[in-house]
Design a protein around this motif. Structure first.
Motif, PDB file in Angstrom:
ATOM      1  N   GLU A  16       0.829  -1.205   0.000  1.00  0.00           N
ATOM      2  CA  GLU A  16       0.000   0.000   0.000  1.00  0.00           C
ATOM      3  C   GLU A  16       0.865   1.257   0.000  1.00  0.00           C
ATOM      4  O   GLU A  16       0.556   2.220  -0.707  1.00  0.00           O
ATOM      5  CB  GLU A  16      -0.934   0.007   1.211  1.00  0.00           C
ATOM      6  CG  GLU A  16      -2.078  -0.974   1.102  1.00  0.00           C
ATOM      7  CD  GLU A  16      -2.917  -1.062   2.381  1.00  0.00           C
ATOM      8  OE1 GLU A  16      -2.750  -0.209   3.278  1.00  0.00           O
ATOM      9  OE2 GLU A  16      -3.726  -1.999   2.470  1.00  0.00           O
ATOM     10  N   GLN A  17       1.943   1.256   0.778  1.00  0.00           N
ATOM     11  CA  GLN A  17       2.853   2.396   0.792  1.00  0.00           C
ATOM     12  C   GLN A  17       3.474   2.619  -0.586  1.00  0.00           C
ATOM     13  O   GLN A  17       3.586   3.754  -1.063  1.00  0.00           O
ATOM     14  CB  GLN A  17       3.969   2.183   1.820  1.00  0.00           C
ATOM     15  CG  GLN A  17       3.514   2.239   3.251  1.00  0.00           C
ATOM     16  CD  GLN A  17       4.628   1.857   4.226  1.00  0.00           C
ATOM     17  OE1 GLN A  17       5.599   1.195   3.857  1.00  0.00           O
ATOM     18  NE2 GLN A  17       4.482   2.269   5.470  1.00  0.00           N
ATOM     19  N   LEU A  18       3.857   1.531  -1.237  1.00  0.00           N
ATOM     20  CA  LEU A  18       4.436   1.613  -2.575  1.00  0.00           C
ATOM     21  C   LEU A  18       3.426   2.170  -3.569  1.00  0.00           C
ATOM     22  O   LEU A  18       3.748   3.048  -4.368  1.00  0.00           O
ATOM     23  CB  LEU A  18       4.935   0.234  -3.017  1.00  0.00           C
ATOM     24  CG  LEU A  18       5.572   0.139  -4.397  1.00  0.00           C
ATOM     25  CD1 LEU A  18       6.773   1.068  -4.513  1.00  0.00           C
ATOM     26  CD2 LEU A  18       5.978  -1.304  -4.680  1.00  0.00           C
ATOM     27  N   ALA A  23       1.459   6.685  -6.945  1.00  0.00           N
ATOM     28  CA  ALA A  23       0.384   7.604  -7.294  1.00  0.00           C
ATOM     29  C   ALA A  23       0.820   9.052  -7.074  1.00  0.00           C
ATOM     30  O   ALA A  23       0.532   9.931  -7.900  1.00  0.00           O
ATOM     31  CB  ALA A  23      -0.863   7.292  -6.473  1.00  0.00           C
ATOM     32  N   THR A  24       1.514   9.308  -5.976  1.00  0.00           N
ATOM     33  CA  THR A  24       2.007  10.657  -5.691  1.00  0.00           C
ATOM     34  C   THR A  24       2.985  11.095  -6.774  1.00  0.00           C
ATOM     35  O   THR A  24       2.914  12.222  -7.270  1.00  0.00           O
ATOM     36  CB  THR A  24       2.700  10.704  -4.309  1.00  0.00           C
ATOM     37  OG1 THR A  24       1.744  10.332  -3.316  1.00  0.00           O
ATOM     38  CG2 THR A  24       3.240  12.079  -4.005  1.00  0.00           C
ATOM     39  N   GLU A  25       3.872  10.213  -7.147  1.00  0.00           N
ATOM     40  CA  GLU A  25       4.854  10.510  -8.200  1.00  0.00           C
ATOM     41  C   GLU A  25       4.141  10.822  -9.514  1.00  0.00           C
ATOM     42  O   GLU A  25       4.485  11.780 -10.200  1.00  0.00           O
ATOM     43  CB  GLU A  25       5.790   9.323  -8.368  1.00  0.00           C
ATOM     44  CG  GLU A  25       6.976   9.572  -9.265  1.00  0.00           C
ATOM     45  CD  GLU A  25       8.084  10.334  -8.571  1.00  0.00           C
ATOM     46  OE1 GLU A  25       8.527  11.350  -9.142  1.00  0.00           O
ATOM     47  OE2 GLU A  25       8.514   9.939  -7.486  1.00  0.00           O
ATOM     48  N   LYS A  42      11.108  11.582  -7.865  1.00  0.00           N
ATOM     49  CA  LYS A  42      11.342  12.198  -6.564  1.00  0.00           C
ATOM     50  C   LYS A  42      11.424  11.142  -5.468  1.00  0.00           C
ATOM     51  O   LYS A  42      12.146  11.282  -4.498  1.00  0.00           O
ATOM     52  CB  LYS A  42      10.211  13.191  -6.272  1.00  0.00           C
ATOM     53  CG  LYS A  42      10.398  13.979  -5.008  1.00  0.00           C
ATOM     54  CD  LYS A  42       9.313  15.028  -4.860  1.00  0.00           C
ATOM     55  CE  LYS A  42       9.536  15.858  -3.608  1.00  0.00           C
ATOM     56  NZ  LYS A  42       8.524  16.900  -3.476  1.00  0.00           N
ATOM     57  N   TYR A  43      10.655  10.082  -5.635  1.00  0.00           N
ATOM     58  CA  TYR A  43      10.588   9.030  -4.626  1.00  0.00           C
ATOM     59  C   TYR A  43      11.210   7.725  -5.114  1.00  0.00           C
ATOM     60  O   TYR A  43      10.886   6.652  -4.629  1.00  0.00           O
ATOM     61  CB  TYR A  43       9.135   8.783  -4.221  1.00  0.00           C
ATOM     62  CG  TYR A  43       8.432  10.023  -3.740  1.00  0.00           C
ATOM     63  CD1 TYR A  43       8.733  10.563  -2.494  1.00  0.00           C
ATOM     64  CD2 TYR A  43       7.493  10.672  -4.525  1.00  0.00           C
ATOM     65  CE1 TYR A  43       8.112  11.714  -2.045  1.00  0.00           C
ATOM     66  CE2 TYR A  43       6.868  11.825  -4.082  1.00  0.00           C
ATOM     67  CZ  TYR A  43       7.176  12.341  -2.846  1.00  0.00           C
ATOM     68  OH  TYR A  43       6.565  13.480  -2.403  1.00  0.00           O
ATOM     69  N   GLY A  44      12.108   7.818  -6.075  1.00  0.00           N
ATOM     70  CA  GLY A  44      12.678   6.618  -6.689  1.00  0.00           C
ATOM     71  C   GLY A  44      13.334   5.668  -5.699  1.00  0.00           C
ATOM     72  O   GLY A  44      13.089   4.469  -5.735  1.00  0.00           O
TER      73      GLY A  44
END
Length: 69
Positions: A16-18, A23-25, A42-44
């Motif tokens: 779920e965190q992934l 989705a945010t990215e 940004k979250y790579g």
């Protein structure tokens, strides 16, 4: 993480965190109409770590399932 339920719960949490990070990215990418752009995640690093953890937990779950057969 000693039993299947705990591992499955951890797997679902990490997955779920992934999904949220992905989705945010995706929301932060702005469409560009005639220019070539390079997308720098940004979250790579966080996504790679979570993905590796999901793979690891999934491997444990598969091994547990195989040992039950």
């Amino acid at each position: 993480m000693s039993n299947r339920t705990e591992i499955l719960t951890e797997y679902q949490k990490v997955n779920e965190q992934l999904t949220e990070l992905k989705a945010t990215e995706a929301r932060q990418v702005e469409p560009c109409h005639h220019e070539t752009i390079t997308i720098e995640p940004k979250y790579g690093r966080q996504m790679q770590e979570l993905s590796a953890k999901c793979d690891y937990l999934n491997m444990i779950l598969e091994a547990m399932a195989a040992s039950e057969d």
